[in-house]
Design a protein around this motif. Structure first.
Motif, mmCIF file in Angstrom:
data_model
loop_
_atom_site.group_PDB
_atom_site.id
_atom_site.type_symbol
_atom_site.label_atom_id
_atom_site.label_comp_id
_atom_site.label_asym_id
_atom_site.label_seq_id
_atom_site.Cartn_x
_atom_site.Cartn_y
_atom_site.Cartn_z
ATOM 1 N N UNK A 295 0.855 -1.183 0.000
ATOM 2 C CA UNK A 295 0.000 0.000 0.000
ATOM 3 C C UNK A 295 0.889 1.229 0.000
ATOM 4 N N UNK A 296 0.303 2.358 -0.406
ATOM 5 C CA UNK A 296 1.051 3.609 -0.430
ATOM 6 C C UNK A 296 1.194 4.164 0.985
ATOM 7 N N UNK A 297 2.059 5.135 1.142
ATOM 8 C CA UNK A 297 2.337 5.700 2.449
ATOM 9 C C UNK A 297 1.129 6.424 3.015
ATOM 10 N N UNK A 298 0.277 6.989 2.155
ATOM 11 C CA UNK A 298 -0.860 7.774 2.612
ATOM 12 C C UNK A 298 -2.043 6.915 3.039
ATOM 13 N N UNK A 299 -2.067 5.641 2.650
ATOM 14 C CA UNK A 299 -3.208 4.793 2.984
ATOM 15 C C UNK A 299 -3.147 4.358 4.446
ATOM 16 N N UNK A 300 -4.321 4.196 5.062
ATOM 17 C CA UNK A 300 -4.405 3.826 6.473
ATOM 18 C C UNK A 300 -4.181 2.337 6.683
ATOM 19 N N UNK A 301 -4.449 1.531 5.677
ATOM 20 C CA UNK A 301 -4.350 0.081 5.826
ATOM 21 C C UNK A 301 -3.447 -0.500 4.744
ATOM 22 N N UNK A 302 -2.820 -1.610 5.074
ATOM 23 C CA UNK A 302 -2.069 -2.356 4.082
ATOM 24 C C UNK A 302 -2.943 -3.421 3.439
ATOM 25 N N UNK A 303 -2.321 -4.200 2.591
ATOM 26 C CA UNK A 303 -3.034 -5.279 1.905
ATOM 27 C C UNK A 303 -2.324 -6.596 2.207
ATOM 28 N N UNK A 304 -3.032 -7.560 2.781
ATOM 29 C CA UNK A 304 -2.382 -8.841 3.099
ATOM 30 C C UNK A 304 -1.951 -9.566 1.840
ATOM 31 N N UNK A 305 -0.995 -10.454 2.013
ATOM 32 C CA UNK A 305 -0.445 -11.181 0.874
ATOM 33 C C UNK A 305 -1.493 -12.062 0.208
ATOM 34 N N UNK A 306 -2.437 -12.588 0.984
ATOM 35 C CA UNK A 306 -3.424 -13.512 0.428
ATOM 36 C C UNK A 306 -4.558 -12.789 -0.299
ATOM 37 N N UNK A 307 -4.552 -11.445 -0.272
ATOM 38 C CA UNK A 307 -5.672 -10.721 -0.870
ATOM 39 C C UNK A 307 -5.773 -10.986 -2.363
ATOM 40 N N UNK A 308 -4.639 -11.052 -3.054
ATOM 41 C CA UNK A 308 -4.671 -11.284 -4.491
ATOM 42 C C UNK A 308 -5.163 -12.681 -4.846
ATOM 43 N N UNK A 309 -5.014 -13.604 -3.906
ATOM 44 C CA UNK A 309 -5.410 -14.981 -4.186
ATOM 45 C C UNK A 309 -6.725 -15.355 -3.519
ATOM 46 N N UNK A 310 -7.409 -14.395 -2.876
ATOM 47 C CA UNK A 310 -8.602 -14.740 -2.098
ATOM 48 C C UNK A 310 -9.704 -15.307 -2.976
ATOM 49 N N UNK A 311 -9.828 -14.799 -4.189
ATOM 50 C CA UNK A 311 -10.884 -15.294 -5.074
ATOM 51 C C UNK A 311 -10.638 -16.747 -5.467
ATOM 52 N N UNK A 312 -9.384 -17.060 -5.804
ATOM 53 C CA UNK A 312 -9.067 -18.445 -6.159
ATOM 54 C C UNK A 312 -9.121 -19.356 -4.939
ATOM 55 N N UNK A 313 -8.790 -18.834 -3.753
ATOM 56 C CA UNK A 313 -8.867 -19.644 -2.533
ATOM 57 C C UNK A 313 -10.324 -20.002 -2.218
ATOM 58 N N UNK A 314 -11.227 -19.026 -2.352
ATOM 59 C CA UNK A 314 -12.644 -19.308 -2.127
ATOM 60 C C UNK A 314 -13.175 -20.302 -3.160
ATOM 61 N N UNK A 315 -12.704 -20.145 -4.396
ATOM 62 C CA UNK A 315 -13.132 -21.088 -5.440
ATOM 63 C C UNK A 315 -12.590 -22.477 -5.148
ATOM 64 N N UNK A 316 -11.368 -22.559 -4.564
ATOM 65 C CA UNK A 316 -10.807 -23.864 -4.206
ATOM 66 C C UNK A 316 -11.637 -24.526 -3.115
ATOM 67 N N UNK A 317 -12.111 -23.740 -2.143
ATOM 68 C CA UNK A 317 -12.984 -24.303 -1.102
ATOM 69 C C UNK A 317 -14.293 -24.811 -1.705
ATOM 70 N N UNK A 318 -14.837 -24.023 -2.634
ATOM 71 C CA UNK A 318 -16.072 -24.451 -3.301
ATOM 72 C C UNK A 318 -15.837 -25.731 -4.112
#
Length: 402
Positions: free
Chosen positions: A127-150
């Protein structure tokens, strides 16, 4: 390494350096909940600990002197389920405890308390310096992870269908279409007999036998099992690993060469090192400002960029620096994975006990030599090339490497 693991799952990593004395606790009887609660225990002479702050109750409110300024939500202590308020406050820094007691006496104070940023260790990624929150490493793969559970749940449902197969029976056809050659009573008897034998087919150690009327057909409904093909699951795992930034073969160790797996592992380790460097930089900042407090004698932490993947190469690099240049013996020792202090202590012990004198090396071609070292010089050589080489001093002329 725990901090790096948290970064993979959370969007903000916050710790607080505590140097004040811990609250005394002399209780001898504890509940099950208190036993499971972990708190820092230090001696009376040295009090320093790093407290993990809950990311759900932390927000970045600004930047001060190049470091993030965070605020803590004091409502975190208002809902203590199964735990005493005193025990919960004990695990947090004195600064936060005092703020909670002060707010308890005056309800008009807001619930967000700004923490001294000279004591905090705050890190967010992707995330950029101005943003209040970061982004976890698994965020980019969350869609495929949910699809894997399904996908996994669907395969379980298919397995349930296979284990609960449906059988059907066709009675022998009569003279006219749509009629059976068996009477109603015969159909019912045959149906019950076949059903009982099929339901008891799972009993091991016994043989089931039954007879049916001529022309009777017993079949089952087939279930599509194409979901269990390895290619489909491999593609899904590859997509998840690619989203996380490395190849799936790095985890399974198959379907890839050693060099490609090594390159993927180096990419992952380089990412981990970048997080470790950021955490160590902020930790050193907090230690120097709150413990050392001397600008002329500050401490520093540096991690050698050496891992199990590149250790052999790193050892060779440190060896060349030491033998060819002005290298560091400590760096050479540390690159092998041995603590330099432990290694040097062993060397001092061996020197004091005179191991070199007590344990002589075995006499071999590598350890034994005569007084005349090297190849003997032939001063009487009449070879024409040798004479020219000596007269021109050719041996000492630098040679051009091609």
């Amino acid at each position: 390494m725990i901090c790096c693991f948290e970064l993979c799952l959370t969007v903000l990593l916050c710790h607080n350096l505590e140097t004040s004395s811990n609250l005394s606790n002399n209780q001898k009887f504890m509940t099950d909940f208190e036993v499971k609660s972990i708190s820092e225990i230090n001696s009376t002479k040295f009090n320093i600990s790093v407290c993990n702050l809950p990311a759900d109750y932390i927000q970045i409110v600004g930047i001060k002197n190049g470091n993030y300024q965070i605020a803590f939500d004091l409502n975190y202590f208002t809902n203590c389920k199964g735990e005493k308020l005193e025990n919960k406050l004990r695990r947090y820094p004195k600064e936060i405890r005092d703020a909670f007691y002060k707010r308890s006496q005056n309800a008009e104070f807001p619930n967000w308390f700004v923490i001294d940023n000279s004591r905090t260790i705050v890190l967010k990624i992707r995330s950029s310096r101005e943003e209040k929150w970061g982004r976890p490493l698994v965020l980019q793969a969350i869609q495929d992870i949910l699809y894997s559970d399904y996908w996994t749940n669907t395969k379980r449902n298919v397995l349930s269908e296979i284990n609960s197969r449906i059988f059907y029976m066709e009675f022998p056809q009569g003279k006219e279409p749509g009629t059976s050659a068996l009477t109603q009573t015969q159909q019912k008897q045959q149906h019950e007999m076949v059903k009982n034998r099929i339901l008891k087919r799972g009993n091991s150690g016994r043989t089931n036998f039954f007879s049916v009327a001529s022309g009777t057909k017993i079949n089952k409904l087939d279930v599509d099992t194409s979901l269990f093909r390895d290619e489909c699951e491999k593609d899904l795992k590859n997509d998840i690993c690619t989203d996380l930034g490395f190849a799936a073969s790095l985890l399974s160790g198959t379907s890839s060469s050693y060099s490609s797996q090594q390159n993927n592992l180096q990419l992952v380790i380089s990412q981990v090192y970048s997080w470790v460097e950021s955490i160590s930089y902020k930790l050193v900042k907090a230690i120097n400002q709150n413990i050392i407090r001397d600008t002329e004698n500050q401490v520093d932490i540096y991690y050698l960029p050496c891992s199990i993947v590149n250790r052999k190469e790193f050892v060779n690099q440190m060896k060349e620096l030491y033998t060819l240049g002005h290298g560091s013996l400590s760096a050479w020792i540390a690159s092998t994975g041995i603590n330099p202090d432990a290694y040097l202590s062993l060397m001092e012990m061996e020197k004091i006990e005179q191991w070199d004198e007590k344990f002589k090396p075995h006499l071999t071609s590598f350890t034994a030599s005569s007084n005349n070292n090297g190849r003997p010089e032939n001063t009487d050589s009449i070879n024409e090339n040798t004479i020219k080489s000596k007269s021109n001093n050719s041996n000492n002329i630098p040679k051009v490497t091609r």
